[in-house]
Design a protein around this motif. Structure first.
Motif, PDB file in Angstrom:
ATOM      1  N   ALA A   1       0.836  -1.208   0.000  1.00  0.00           N
ATOM      2  CA  ALA A   1       0.000   0.000   0.000  1.00  0.00           C
ATOM      3  C   ALA A   1       0.870   1.257   0.000  1.00  0.00           C
ATOM      4  O   ALA A   1       0.591   2.229  -0.707  1.00  0.00           O
ATOM      5  CB  ALA A   1      -0.899  -0.005   1.230  1.00  0.00           C
ATOM      6  N   GLU A   2       1.948   1.221   0.791  1.00  0.00           N
ATOM      7  CA  GLU A   2       2.795   2.406   0.901  1.00  0.00           C
ATOM      8  C   GLU A   2       3.506   2.711  -0.420  1.00  0.00           C
ATOM      9  O   GLU A   2       3.548   3.862  -0.851  1.00  0.00           O
ATOM     10  CB  GLU A   2       3.824   2.212   2.016  1.00  0.00           C
ATOM     11  CG  GLU A   2       4.726   3.428   2.154  1.00  0.00           C
ATOM     12  CD  GLU A   2       5.340   3.576   3.527  1.00  0.00           C
ATOM     13  OE1 GLU A   2       5.579   2.533   4.163  1.00  0.00           O
ATOM     14  OE2 GLU A   2       5.569   4.719   3.948  1.00  0.00           O
TER      15      GLU A   2
ATOM     16  N   SER B   1       1.165   4.200  -2.936  1.00  0.00           N
ATOM     17  CA  SER B   1       0.850   5.590  -2.608  1.00  0.00           C
ATOM     18  C   SER B   1       2.027   6.508  -2.965  1.00  0.00           C
ATOM     19  O   SER B   1       1.832   7.602  -3.499  1.00  0.00           O
ATOM     20  CB  SER B   1       0.498   5.665  -1.122  1.00  0.00           C
ATOM     21  OG  SER B   1       0.736   6.943  -0.624  1.00  0.00           O
ATOM     22  N   LEU B   2       3.264   6.041  -2.687  1.00  0.00           N
ATOM     23  CA  LEU B   2       4.456   6.855  -2.982  1.00  0.00           C
ATOM     24  C   LEU B   2       4.626   7.038  -4.489  1.00  0.00           C
ATOM     25  O   LEU B   2       4.980   8.122  -4.953  1.00  0.00           O
ATOM     26  CB  LEU B   2       5.704   6.185  -2.392  1.00  0.00           C
ATOM     27  CG  LEU B   2       5.792   6.205  -0.853  1.00  0.00           C
ATOM     28  CD1 LEU B   2       6.851   5.238  -0.353  1.00  0.00           C
ATOM     29  CD2 LEU B   2       6.096   7.619  -0.362  1.00  0.00           C
TER      30      LEU B   2
ATOM     31  N   GLN C   1       2.233   7.005  -6.669  1.00  0.00           N
ATOM     32  CA  GLN C   1       1.187   7.944  -7.101  1.00  0.00           C
ATOM     33  C   GLN C   1       1.567   9.387  -6.778  1.00  0.00           C
ATOM     34  O   GLN C   1       1.357  10.287  -7.585  1.00  0.00           O
ATOM     35  CB  GLN C   1      -0.144   7.577  -6.439  1.00  0.00           C
ATOM     36  CG  GLN C   1      -0.792   6.370  -7.113  1.00  0.00           C
ATOM     37  CD  GLN C   1      -2.005   5.872  -6.375  1.00  0.00           C
ATOM     38  OE1 GLN C   1      -2.165   6.120  -5.174  1.00  0.00           O
ATOM     39  NE2 GLN C   1      -2.866   5.165  -7.085  1.00  0.00           N
ATOM     40  N   ASP C   2       2.163   9.583  -5.589  1.00  0.00           N
ATOM     41  CA  ASP C   2       2.624  10.939  -5.223  1.00  0.00           C
ATOM     42  C   ASP C   2       3.625  11.451  -6.251  1.00  0.00           C
ATOM     43  O   ASP C   2       3.556  12.593  -6.692  1.00  0.00           O
ATOM     44  CB  ASP C   2       3.289  10.919  -3.839  1.00  0.00           C
ATOM     45  CG  ASP C   2       2.260  10.917  -2.719  1.00  0.00           C
ATOM     46  OD1 ASP C   2       1.128  11.371  -2.961  1.00  0.00           O
ATOM     47  OD2 ASP C   2       2.599  10.460  -1.606  1.00  0.00           O
ATOM     48  N   GLU C   3       4.551  10.575  -6.593  1.00  0.00           N
ATOM     49  CA  GLU C   3       5.600  10.957  -7.540  1.00  0.00           C
ATOM     50  C   GLU C   3       4.991  11.290  -8.902  1.00  0.00           C
ATOM     51  O   GLU C   3       5.365  12.276  -9.541  1.00  0.00           O
ATOM     52  CB  GLU C   3       6.600   9.795  -7.656  1.00  0.00           C
ATOM     53  CG  GLU C   3       7.802  10.062  -8.509  1.00  0.00           C
ATOM     54  CD  GLU C   3       8.865  10.940  -7.865  1.00  0.00           C
ATOM     55  OE1 GLU C   3       9.113  10.793  -6.663  1.00  0.00           O
ATOM     56  OE2 GLU C   3       9.416  11.795  -8.583  1.00  0.00           O
TER      57      GLU C   3
ATOM     58  N   GLU D   1       1.910  12.201  -9.497  1.00  0.00           N
ATOM     59  CA  GLU D   1       1.105  13.425  -9.349  1.00  0.00           C
ATOM     60  C   GLU D   1       2.010  14.651  -9.453  1.00  0.00           C
ATOM     61  O   GLU D   1       1.686  15.629 -10.120  1.00  0.00           O
ATOM     62  CB  GLU D   1       0.407  13.411  -7.991  1.00  0.00           C
ATOM     63  CG  GLU D   1      -1.076  13.654  -8.070  1.00  0.00           C
ATOM     64  CD  GLU D   1      -1.731  13.494  -6.694  1.00  0.00           C
ATOM     65  OE1 GLU D   1      -2.870  13.045  -6.666  1.00  0.00           O
ATOM     66  OE2 GLU D   1      -1.089  13.826  -5.670  1.00  0.00           O
ATOM     67  N   ALA D   2       3.173  14.556  -8.780  1.00  0.00           N
ATOM     68  CA  ALA D   2       4.101  15.688  -8.793  1.00  0.00           C
ATOM     69  C   ALA D   2       4.608  15.966 -10.205  1.00  0.00           C
ATOM     70  O   ALA D   2       4.981  17.091 -10.525  1.00  0.00           O
ATOM     71  CB  ALA D   2       5.270  15.387  -7.865  1.00  0.00           C
TER      72      ALA D   2
ATOM     73  N   LEU E   1      -3.916  10.579 -12.877  1.00  0.00           N
ATOM     74  CA  LEU E   1      -3.926   9.241 -12.264  1.00  0.00           C
ATOM     75  C   LEU E   1      -4.983   8.325 -12.889  1.00  0.00           C
ATOM     76  O   LEU E   1      -4.922   7.109 -12.746  1.00  0.00           O
ATOM     77  CB  LEU E   1      -4.135   9.355 -10.754  1.00  0.00           C
ATOM     78  CG  LEU E   1      -2.995  10.013  -9.956  1.00  0.00           C
ATOM     79  CD1 LEU E   1      -3.273   9.959  -8.464  1.00  0.00           C
ATOM     80  CD2 LEU E   1      -1.646   9.363 -10.251  1.00  0.00           C
ATOM     81  N   GLU E   2      -5.958   8.943 -13.562  1.00  0.00           N
ATOM     82  CA  GLU E   2      -7.012   8.127 -14.182  1.00  0.00           C
ATOM     83  C   GLU E   2      -6.496   7.446 -15.453  1.00  0.00           C
ATOM     84  O   GLU E   2      -6.828   6.302 -15.731  1.00  0.00           O
ATOM     85  CB  GLU E   2      -8.229   9.004 -14.526  1.00  0.00           C
ATOM     86  CG  GLU E   2      -8.936   9.585 -13.300  1.00  0.00           C
ATOM     87  CD  GLU E   2      -9.447   8.497 -12.357  1.00  0.00           C
ATOM     88  OE1 GLU E   2     -10.100   7.560 -12.837  1.00  0.00           O
ATOM     89  OE2 GLU E   2      -9.174   8.587 -11.139  1.00  0.00           O
TER      90      GLU E   2
ATOM     91  N   GLN F   1      13.439   5.181 -11.141  1.00  0.00           N
ATOM     92  CA  GLN F   1      13.959   6.030 -10.069  1.00  0.00           C
ATOM     93  C   GLN F   1      13.873   5.324  -8.713  1.00  0.00           C
ATOM     94  O   GLN F   1      14.734   5.484  -7.868  1.00  0.00           O
ATOM     95  CB  GLN F   1      13.114   7.300 -10.042  1.00  0.00           C
ATOM     96  CG  GLN F   1      13.836   8.522  -9.523  1.00  0.00           C
ATOM     97  CD  GLN F   1      12.929   9.733  -9.652  1.00  0.00           C
ATOM     98  OE1 GLN F   1      12.412  10.026 -10.733  1.00  0.00           O
ATOM     99  NE2 GLN F   1      12.724  10.415  -8.556  1.00  0.00           N
ATOM    100  N   PHE F   2      12.811   4.535  -8.521  1.00  0.00           N
ATOM    101  CA  PHE F   2      12.660   3.805  -7.251  1.00  0.00           C
ATOM    102  C   PHE F   2      13.715   2.700  -7.114  1.00  0.00           C
ATOM    103  O   PHE F   2      14.000   2.264  -6.018  1.00  0.00           O
ATOM    104  CB  PHE F   2      11.252   3.194  -7.150  1.00  0.00           C
ATOM    105  CG  PHE F   2      10.252   4.118  -6.509  1.00  0.00           C
ATOM    106  CD1 PHE F   2       9.907   5.319  -7.115  1.00  0.00           C
ATOM    107  CD2 PHE F   2       9.666   3.812  -5.289  1.00  0.00           C
ATOM    108  CE1 PHE F   2       8.995   6.188  -6.525  1.00  0.00           C
ATOM    109  CE2 PHE F   2       8.750   4.675  -4.691  1.00  0.00           C
ATOM    110  CZ  PHE F   2       8.422   5.866  -5.314  1.00  0.00           C
TER     111      PHE F   2
END
Lengths: 326, 120
Positions: free
Chosen positions: A28-29, A32-33, A35-37, A39-40, A45-46, A59-60
């Motif tokens: 889950a984390e 979410s991370l 998605q944050d990236e 979004e930035a 996201l759709e 990058q991860f």
């Protein structure tokens, strides 16, 4: 491919390298991370852009590296157990090989079995060794799981005293060539005396006829299993010493014990009936056995003396230290 | 004269080892306010402390496991969950100690004259 599928694959790959109980939360984390990236970076996201997702995942970093940082990689056999594992595995595998050689040569010498396919037999040994190794690993892995981290944790809790350091053992470097040649000749002796005793025969030429007569007596063959046992144990010991790279007091004592065993067999031979089928050569054979007996005995005495001197020297050097410290 | 240069990968490893230790202190101090993973990464990056995702995100979990951070999930924009981190009471007492430790390390390095030697 669907951009979301790349995220699913990444999260799945990280989860695979994590303990089951941590997977859900980390899954889950990371989602979410990511998605944050995204979004930035202005992603919708759709409807995700595949290239952008792949670039974020790059990058991860590698999933297994990320997982290793979330949870330290687990070892099948941890550092606390590993040294014991190594000793147990080495000794058991060497003893197994020794017993295998002994079993075959005794079987052959007692005519209960014949060597039809040496390769198949060797493959049997290799298979057996792998199986045994696997079993040892399995047992140690079970102990590791049961005691995970406890051994290290307990060791850390106990106050460490340098005075508990074990004494440096008096070790001798191994003469590799000597040991290897020794093992080679011993294997040869085992083979000849057990599988091909007819090779030890006297060849006579009379009236143009070549005749070969076995030299060894019936009586001698009774000693072959004992000699084979002694030689097999000697091979196992030499191989162990070779693997260790040095002689330690324990291995020297074992070697001396083997010498005592050898002396007993030789003495028994000297006291028993004829060794050769040819009475004319019997005195020569007895002389040879007697010489071997004497040489083995002298070697044993020299080794015992050396070991005793080392002990005395060791006791003297350690004896002085505590009084200096106090 | 040729200046010997370290292999880039090996240098990166050395530098990231240094940064990793500092990242703990930086993250704890930023978490005096509510933060989430990406916001932390941004703040650190803007300040000039580049910490990779692979280092930062697992670090947050470790600090939480050690009781220095607290976390909670919140739904963002009524759409998706996001994990927020905040300094815990234990973190609150530990952070000043770490900062003192850091200051004394910097002072110790200064006494060793590392900057002067670099200038030579």
């Amino acid at each position: 491919m669907n951009a979301q599928e790349w995220i699913d694959r990444y999260v799945y790959a990280v989860g695979e390298a994590l303990p089951v109980r941590e997977r859900g939360d980390v899954d889950a984390e990371i989602r979410s991370l990511i998605q944050d990236e995204l979004e930035a970076r202005g992603a919708d996201l759709e409807s995700l852009d595949e290239q952008m997702v792949l670039s974020v995942l790059e990058q991860f970093g590698r999933p297994e590296t990320l997982a290793a940082r979330y949870h330290a990689p687990r070892a099948l056999i941890g550092p606390a157990l590993y040294p014991i594992f190594r000793i147990v595995a080495t000794v058991v595998l060497l003893v197994l090989t020794g017993v295998w050689i002994f079993g075959i040569v005794v079987g052959v010498s007692l005519q209960q079995r014949t060597i039809e396919n040496p390769f198949e037999m060797f493959a049997g040994l290799v298979g057996g060794l792998f199986q045994t190794f696997g079993t040892i690993v399995f047992v140690f892995a079970l102990v590791e799981t049961a005691t995970r981290g406890k051994i290290e944790a307990e060791a850390k809790q106990q106050a460490w005293n340098p005075r508990t350091l074990p004494k440096v053992e008096q070790t001798e470097r191994v003469k590799v060539g000597e040991l290897v040649v020794g093992i080679g000749f011993t294997v040869l002796a085992i083979l000849v005396f057990n599988a091909y005793p007819e090779w030890i025969s006297a060849i006579t030429v009379a009236d143009g006829h070549v005749t070969s007569t076995p030299l060894l007596s019936e009586n001698f063959s009774a000693f072959v299993p004992w000699l084979t046992l002694m030689w097999s144990l000697a091979i196992a010991l030499d191989a162990y010493v070779l693997a260790q790279g040095r002689w330690r007091p324990l291995t020297r004592v074992l070697q001396m014990a083997l010498s005592v065993f050898g002396l007993a067999v030789l003495a028994w031979m000297l006291m028993s009936g004829p060794l050769l089928a040819w009475p004319a050569l019997e005195p020569v054979a007895r002389l040879v056995v007697a010489i071997v007996f004497a040489v083995t005995g002298i070697e044993l005495l020299v080794q015992g003396y050396r070991l005793a001197m080392q002990r005395i020297a060791g006791a003297n050097t350690t004896g002085g230290t505590p009084s200096q410290a106090a | 004269m040729n200046t010997p240069m370290m292999d880039a990968q090996a240098y990166d490893n050395l530098a990231s080892e240094l940064r990793r230790g500092l990242a703990v202190m930086a993250v704890l101090s930023l978490c005096r306010d509510l933060q989430y993973g990406y916001s932390l990464k941004q703040r650190l990056s803007e300040a000039g402390l580049e910490v990779s995702e692979g280092t930062l995100y697992p670090l947050l979990r470790r600090l939480e496991a050690q009781g220095l951070l607290e976390s909670r999930w919140e739904v963002v924009d009524d759409q998706r969950p996001r994990r927020y981190y905040l300094l815990s009471p234990l973190g609150n007492t530990t952070l000043p100690q770490l900062i003192d430790e850091w200051k004394s390390l910097v002072a110790a390095l200064a006494r060793l004259g590392i900057e002067k030697e670099q200038a030579q």
